[in-house]
Scaffold this active site. Structure first.
Site, PDB file in Angstrom:
ATOM      1  CE  LYS A  10       0.854   1.220   4.481  1.00 61.68           C
ATOM      2  NZ  LYS A  10       1.558   2.477   4.880  1.00 61.68           N
ATOM      3  CB  VAL A  97      11.689  -6.137   5.099  1.00 60.43           C
ATOM      4  CG1 VAL A  97      11.661  -6.363   6.609  1.00 60.43           C
ATOM      5  CG2 VAL A  97      11.360  -7.427   4.359  1.00 60.43           C
ATOM      6  CB  ALA A  98      11.525  -2.326   8.177  1.00 64.78           C
ATOM      7  CG  MET A 101       5.846   0.678   0.790  1.00 67.37           C
ATOM      8  SD  MET A 101       6.572   0.363  -0.837  1.00 67.37           S
ATOM      9  CE  MET A 101       5.089   0.402  -1.858  1.00 67.37           C
ATOM     10  N   GLY A 103       4.244  -4.427   4.338  1.00 68.82           N
ATOM     11  CA  GLY A 103       4.599  -5.776   3.919  1.00 68.82           C
ATOM     12  C   GLY A 103       4.247  -6.829   4.958  1.00 68.82           C
ATOM     13  N   GLY A 104       4.535  -6.550   6.223  1.00 69.03           N
ATOM     14  CA  GLY A 104       4.180  -7.500   7.272  1.00 69.03           C
ATOM     15  C   GLY A 104       2.680  -7.663   7.402  1.00 69.03           C
ATOM     16  CB  SER A 105      -0.076  -5.191   7.352  1.00 69.35           C
ATOM     17  OG  SER A 105       0.318  -4.488   8.521  1.00 69.35           O
ATOM     18  CG  ASP A 138      -1.094  -0.279   8.003  1.00 66.02           C
ATOM     19  OD1 ASP A 138      -1.960   0.579   8.259  1.00 66.02           O
ATOM     20  OD2 ASP A 138       0.122  -0.024   7.900  1.00 66.02           O
TER      21      ASP A 138
END
Length: 298
Positions: A10, A97-98, A101, A103-105, A138
């Site tokens: 996102k 990563v971190a 945007m 990515g983890g969500s 997110d």
């Protein structure tokens, strides 16, 4: 049998941040746009219990224990349906990563949908969104995709109409930024000031509905950008390089440190990307357009 889900990154075209709440979170007016950088999460039965593996750029930075949002999603769904989380989750990374945007969500939403399909739980969309909201602010948007306004701490979504495609360039920084650290810096910088309640810009929502990149460029904003720049001053050079290359708008993506540049069209995006690659101010540069769908079984 296995199930693979593709889930997008996102960009926040508006991120309005209110004062810290008693629970430590902040009320937000968060306008999300899903863009065409994707992670994939594959869920496969595992007799040995929950296991997480990861491949792709920056995979070494992804936790593989139960702190990973994908693992937490599988555990939450299993608990809700009274079963064991006997699943191997393999994450193929393409979202930074971190990088601000989500990515983890995205991995959390992808794992939730993949496990739901693998286990045949038949969870409703509302149930899945409720679990997403428990996992993080997110995560619900990663499931929904498209464009949406997030309120509360960002987890309460109102889907938005978008009248066209918006073209973006994303510059990945040479190191990450912690989202909690950026919010703490926001609070430090805001100390002693009256912080207004966050409200979505009607001009920005109108620009999205019309599909007008010039109007959108005039209205994008990110209240976390000063905090990200305070913690990572080098980002100012990347933002300047993108503006010099002809970006209609340049801003830090979410909590950073990825920087986002709005382009008029695909050709302009490639020109901006080329200039940024030659600037020496960032690690890698990607182009992507949005909106795109949310988490999808493929």
């Amino acid at each position: 049998m296995s199930v693979t889900v593709r889930v997008p990154a996102k960009v926040n075209v508006q991120l309005a941040v209110g004062a810290a709440r008693p629970d430590g979170f902040h009320d937000l007016a968060n306008v999300f746009l899903a863009v065409g950088l994707h992670d994939e999460v594959t869920a496969t039965p595992s007799a040995g219990g929950l296991r997480v593996t990861c491949a792709g750029p920056d995979a070494a930075e992804v936790p593989l224990d139960r702190t990973n949002l994908a693992a937490r999603a599988a555990l939450a769904l299993a608990e809700r349906y009274g079963r064991e989380a006997d699943v191997h989750l393999h994450i193929t990374k393409d979202i930074p990563v971190a990088g601000g945007m989500a990515g983890g969500s995205a991995d959390g939403a992808g794992a939730l949908l993949a496990c739901d399909a693998l286990w045949g739980t038949g969870a409703s969309r509302r149930e899945l969104l409720d679990i997403c909201a428990e996992l993080g602010s997110d995560v619900p948007f990663a499931l929904v995709g498209g464009a949406a306004l997030g309120t509360g701490r960002g987890e309460r979504l109102t889907e938005l109409e978008v009248g066209g495609t918006f073209h973006w360039v994303f510059a990945m920084a040479r190191r990450g930024l912690s989202t909690p650290a950026v919010f703490r810096e926001f609070d430090r910088l805001a100390e002693g000031r009256d912080i207004p309640a966050p409200v979505a810009s009607q001009d920005l929502l109108g620009a999205l509905a019309k599909g007008d990149p010039d109007a959108l460029a005039a209205t994008v904003s990110n209240d976390l950008q000063p905090a990200a720049l305070s913690l990572f001053p080098e980002l100012a050079g990347t933002l300047a390089a993108g503006r010099d290359a002809g970006a209609l708008a340049a801003l830090v993506s979410g909590s950073g440190p990825t920087t986002a540049f709005l382009a008029r069209d695909t050709e302009a995006a490639e020109a901006i990307a080329g200039a940024l690659r030659g600037s020496g101010t960032c690690r890698t540069v990607r182009t992507a357009a949005g909106p795109v769908p949310g988490a999808t079984v493929i």
